[in-house]
Design a protein around this motif. Structure first.
Motif, PDB file in Angstrom:
ATOM      1  N   LEU A 163       1.056   6.607  -6.855  1.00  0.00           N
ATOM      2  CA  LEU A 163      -0.126   7.413  -7.166  1.00  0.00           C
ATOM      3  C   LEU A 163       0.068   8.868  -6.758  1.00  0.00           C
ATOM      4  O   LEU A 163      -0.441   9.770  -7.420  1.00  0.00           O
ATOM      5  CB  LEU A 163      -1.369   6.804  -6.510  1.00  0.00           C
ATOM      6  N   ASN A 188      -9.763   8.699  -0.820  1.00  0.00           N
ATOM      7  CA  ASN A 188      -9.241   9.438  -1.963  1.00  0.00           C
ATOM      8  C   ASN A 188      -9.186  10.939  -1.669  1.00  0.00           C
ATOM      9  O   ASN A 188      -8.216  11.612  -2.027  1.00  0.00           O
ATOM     10  CB  ASN A 188     -10.090   9.165  -3.199  1.00  0.00           C
ATOM     11  N   CYS A 200       0.824  -1.215   0.000  1.00  0.00           N
ATOM     12  CA  CYS A 200       0.000   0.000   0.000  1.00  0.00           C
ATOM     13  C   CYS A 200       0.857   1.263   0.000  1.00  0.00           C
ATOM     14  O   CYS A 200       0.496   2.254  -0.638  1.00  0.00           O
ATOM     15  CB  CYS A 200      -0.951   0.005   1.197  1.00  0.00           C
ATOM     16  N   VAL A 214       2.111   1.673  -3.602  1.00  0.00           N
ATOM     17  CA  VAL A 214       1.022   2.151  -4.457  1.00  0.00           C
ATOM     18  C   VAL A 214       0.723   3.618  -4.150  1.00  0.00           C
ATOM     19  O   VAL A 214       0.565   4.439  -5.054  1.00  0.00           O
ATOM     20  CB  VAL A 214      -0.238   1.271  -4.295  1.00  0.00           C
ATOM     21  N   LEU A 221      -7.106   6.376  -9.989  1.00  0.00           N
ATOM     22  CA  LEU A 221      -6.411   5.092  -9.884  1.00  0.00           C
ATOM     23  C   LEU A 221      -6.432   4.582  -8.443  1.00  0.00           C
ATOM     24  O   LEU A 221      -6.529   3.377  -8.215  1.00  0.00           O
ATOM     25  CB  LEU A 221      -4.978   5.228 -10.382  1.00  0.00           C
ATOM     26  N   LEU A 222      -6.375   5.506  -7.488  1.00  0.00           N
ATOM     27  CA  LEU A 222      -6.436   5.104  -6.084  1.00  0.00           C
ATOM     28  C   LEU A 222      -7.781   4.459  -5.768  1.00  0.00           C
ATOM     29  O   LEU A 222      -7.840   3.429  -5.089  1.00  0.00           O
ATOM     30  CB  LEU A 222      -6.193   6.302  -5.161  1.00  0.00           C
ATOM     31  N   TRP A 229      -7.751   0.993  -7.088  1.00  0.00           N
ATOM     32  CA  TRP A 229      -6.923   0.133  -6.243  1.00  0.00           C
ATOM     33  C   TRP A 229      -7.685  -0.251  -4.969  1.00  0.00           C
ATOM     34  O   TRP A 229      -7.732  -1.423  -4.594  1.00  0.00           O
ATOM     35  CB  TRP A 229      -5.621   0.853  -5.880  1.00  0.00           C
ATOM     36  N   VAL A 274      -8.713  -4.038  -5.590  1.00  0.00           N
ATOM     37  CA  VAL A 274      -7.671  -4.864  -4.980  1.00  0.00           C
ATOM     38  C   VAL A 274      -7.914  -5.074  -3.482  1.00  0.00           C
ATOM     39  O   VAL A 274      -7.806  -6.183  -2.971  1.00  0.00           O
ATOM     40  CB  VAL A 274      -6.269  -4.257  -5.220  1.00  0.00           C
TER      41      VAL A 274
END
Length: 120
Positions: free
Chosen positions: A9, A42, A2, A5, A22-23, A26, A30
């Motif tokens: 991001l 976000n 995390c 990522v 994109l977050l 994810w 995911v």
């Protein structure tokens, strides 16, 4: 994972690529986070990234205040209205609307009229 990522991001958000979208992908795809919770995360992710990006662009002389102030005000009003509206929507519908937004945005970026301009 995390942290990695989040770092990638954050880098993309700093470039203006749309790391927040994109977050959300994810977090929901995911990590199986609920859509509303992912949107809240976000927002918390975006605020410091946006502040740092704005400061860096201002320092580099790339921040147009005449354009930024109305955009910030309109964005704040739009975000508030949409957050209020989204709080009453079913999560499944919210996911579909978000997916549709990503598809439309992707098609615009790939095929939009701005692609045909010669000065880009």
């Amino acid at each position: 994972m995390c942290i990695l990522v989040g770092t990638v991001l954050g880098f993309l958000a700093g470039l203006g690529v749309g790391g927040g979208s994109l977050l959300i992908l994810w977090l929901t795809a995911v990590l199986s986070m609920e859509q509303r919770t992912a949107q809240g995360v976000n927002l918390l992710f975006f605020l410091p990234a946006a502040v740092i990006s704005c400061l860096m662009n201002h320092r580099a002389g790339r921040l147009d205040r005449e354009a930024a102030v109305p955009a910030v005000l309109a964005g704040a009003v739009g975000a508030g209205l949409c957050a209020w509206a989204a709080s009453g929507l079913d999560t499944a519908l919210l996911k579909k609307l978000f997916g549709g937004l990503l598809i439309v945005t992707g098609l615009w970026e790939l095929l939009g009229p701005h692609r045909r301009r010669k000065d880009r």
